[in-house]
Design a protein around this motif. Structure first.
Motif, PDB file in Angstrom:
ATOM      1  N   VAL A  99       0.834  -1.206   0.000  1.00 13.17           N
ATOM      2  CA  VAL A  99       0.000   0.000   0.000  1.00 13.17           C
ATOM      3  C   VAL A  99       0.865   1.251   0.000  1.00 13.17           C
ATOM      4  N   SER A 100       1.924   1.242   0.802  1.00 19.48           N
ATOM      5  CA  SER A 100       2.828   2.391   0.858  1.00 19.48           C
ATOM      6  C   SER A 100       3.486   2.635  -0.500  1.00 19.48           C
ATOM      7  N   GLN A 103       0.990   4.229  -2.786  1.00 17.03           N
ATOM      8  CA  GLN A 103       0.726   5.623  -2.434  1.00 17.03           C
ATOM      9  C   GLN A 103       1.881   6.551  -2.812  1.00 17.03           C
ATOM     10  N   ASN A 104       3.067   6.000  -2.957  1.00 19.40           N
ATOM     11  CA  ASN A 104       4.243   6.819  -3.282  1.00 19.40           C
ATOM     12  C   ASN A 104       4.783   6.529  -4.680  1.00 19.40           C
ATOM     13  N   GLN A 139      -7.747   1.352   1.615  1.00 19.56           N
ATOM     14  CA  GLN A 139      -6.603   2.152   2.036  1.00 19.56           C
ATOM     15  C   GLN A 139      -6.083   3.047   0.916  1.00 19.56           C
ATOM     16  N   LEU A 140      -6.270   2.609  -0.338  1.00 17.22           N
ATOM     17  CA  LEU A 140      -5.835   3.416  -1.472  1.00 17.22           C
ATOM     18  C   LEU A 140      -6.934   4.367  -1.946  1.00 17.22           C
ATOM     19  N   ASN A 141      -8.106   4.280  -1.301  1.00 13.23           N
ATOM     20  CA  ASN A 141      -9.246   5.125  -1.655  1.00 13.23           C
ATOM     21  C   ASN A 141      -9.618   4.958  -3.131  1.00 13.23           C
ATOM     22  N   ARG A 142      -9.630   3.713  -3.589  1.00 13.56           N
ATOM     23  CA  ARG A 142      -9.989   3.407  -4.971  1.00 13.56           C
ATOM     24  C   ARG A 142     -11.175   2.452  -5.000  1.00 13.56           C
TER      25      ARG A 142
END
Length: 370
Positions: A99-100, A103-104, A139-142
């Motif tokens: 996930v990190s 996000q990056n 968590q990725l808001n997808r």
């Protein structure tokens, strides 16, 4: 409540953007839950899960790819899960890293170290692979799009490969998480002589589809039969995680959550965790909810003896979860012997069987004497 969340919800509704409406409403439900307004949060989540209501008044209807012959959708958008995920610490760390990285991604791309955002989850059924896919999307808001294998795999030669291509043509426009559950059904080892040439062409189409996605696409795949997957499929998933049975710490958390609603002052969850080493998270959930249903219907206290019986019989041919079995289905002496083999002492056995400590000692003595 953060006014920005309300504004986001209203803007999405006025724009007839159903996916944004759901994201904003889910965010509001999480805030409500954190603020102790659990009843309101539950009602909002229930409303979001209803079928057939998304912005029809505004004329918004999302066009999903469909099978040409049956007209059934090939993918379906699913809600983010509200059930927490319970996994062993190494798996938790692996998911957090994935996930990190997602996000990056932009920062990694600028430095030339970006990787394909595709993770393969393998392991036995009931270990939480599907739930994990939902949590990754959350968590990725997808949005979470799940491939429907019943529609994807056509009985007509050539149509399955067409369906696979349609899915991979659809996903890049959605900024979503694509979940390929039971991927081994369409990505088997191509040297398998038992399979027809059509299935081998399907595997090639899956590989081409994965290769066609850009670096920002997020793909989660799951399989219960990792040995069946074609090696070329594995190479398309730089992130790989094998999810095994929950360890004792995780089992304790599962029993506490599903059986006691996170309210176990007597520490029974810890005892149940000791005697259930071969159970999956799904097994524990089923046994727990069955016991709670009987408790509510019979209007009595939780019957730990029945729960113990279900645990002992969960992996026998007499029933996977033992949901409808009663304590009498096993002799108390047999149960005491079984519990003792797991290292439980007389007071712990007495608590599970619902008998006195003295009676528990008597059962153990009878078991020792055959």
């Amino acid at each position: 409540m953060d006014p920005k969340k309300i504004i986001e919800l209203v803007e999405a509704a006025l724009a007839a953007d159903y996916p944004r409406v759901r994201k904003a409403a889910n965010a509001i439900a999480r805030v409500m839950g954190d603020d102790g307004q659990e009843e309101g949060a539950t009602a909002l989540r229930s409303l979001l899960r209803k079928k057939g209501v998304p912005l029809r008044a505004s004329g918004h209807m999302e066009q999903l790819p469909v099978d040409v012959k049956s007209r059934l959708p090939l993918v379906e958008e699913q809600e983010w899960p509200v059930t927490p995920i319970f996994i062993n610490e190494p798996a938790h760390m692996a998911i957090a890293d994935f996930v990190s990285d997602a996000q990056n991604l932009e920062e990694f791309s600028r430095n030339g170290i970006a990787s394909r955002l595709a993770i393969m989850l393998s392991g036995p059924p009931g270990t939480g692979k599907s739930l994990l896919a939902g949590h990754i999307a959350s968590q990725l808001n997808r949005p979470l799009y799940v491939v429907r294998l019943d529609s994807l795999i056509s009985s007509l030669l050539g149509d399955t490969a067409k369906n696979v291509r349609a899915v991979f043509d659809f996903i890049p426009t959605k900024n979503a998480v694509l979940f390929l559950d039971e991927i081994d059904a369409v990505a088997k080892f191509r040297d398998d002589r038992q399979e027809l040439g059509e299935l081998k062409r399907v595997v090639n189409t899956v590989i081409q589809g994965l290769d066609s996605l850009d670096d920002s696409a997020v793909v989660v795949a799951a399989t219960n039969h990792s040995q069946l997957l074609d090696p070329a499929i594995w190479r398309r998933f730089p992130y790989q995680l094998e999810i095994g049975l929950p360890n004792e710490t995780v089992r304790e958390a599962l029993w506490n959550y599903f059986l006691f609603g996170d309210k176990d002052p007597e520490g029974v969850s810890k005892i149940l965790a000791v005697i259930s080493p071969n159970l999956t998270g799904a097994d524990i959930e089923r046994i727990s909810l069955a016991a709670r249903r009987r408790m509510l219907l019979n209007k009595n206290e939780l019957h730990l003896g029945e729960v113990t019986t279900a645990i002992i019989n969960a992996r026998t041919s007499e029933g996977h979860t033992g949901e409808r079995r009663r304590q009498g289905a096993l002799d108390n002496k047999e149960m005491a012997r079984h519990l003792q083999q797991h290292g439980l002492n007389a007071p712990q056995i007495a608590k599970l069987l619902g008998v006195s400590r003295q009676w528990s000692l008597r059962l153990l003595n009878e078991a020792d004497n055959g």
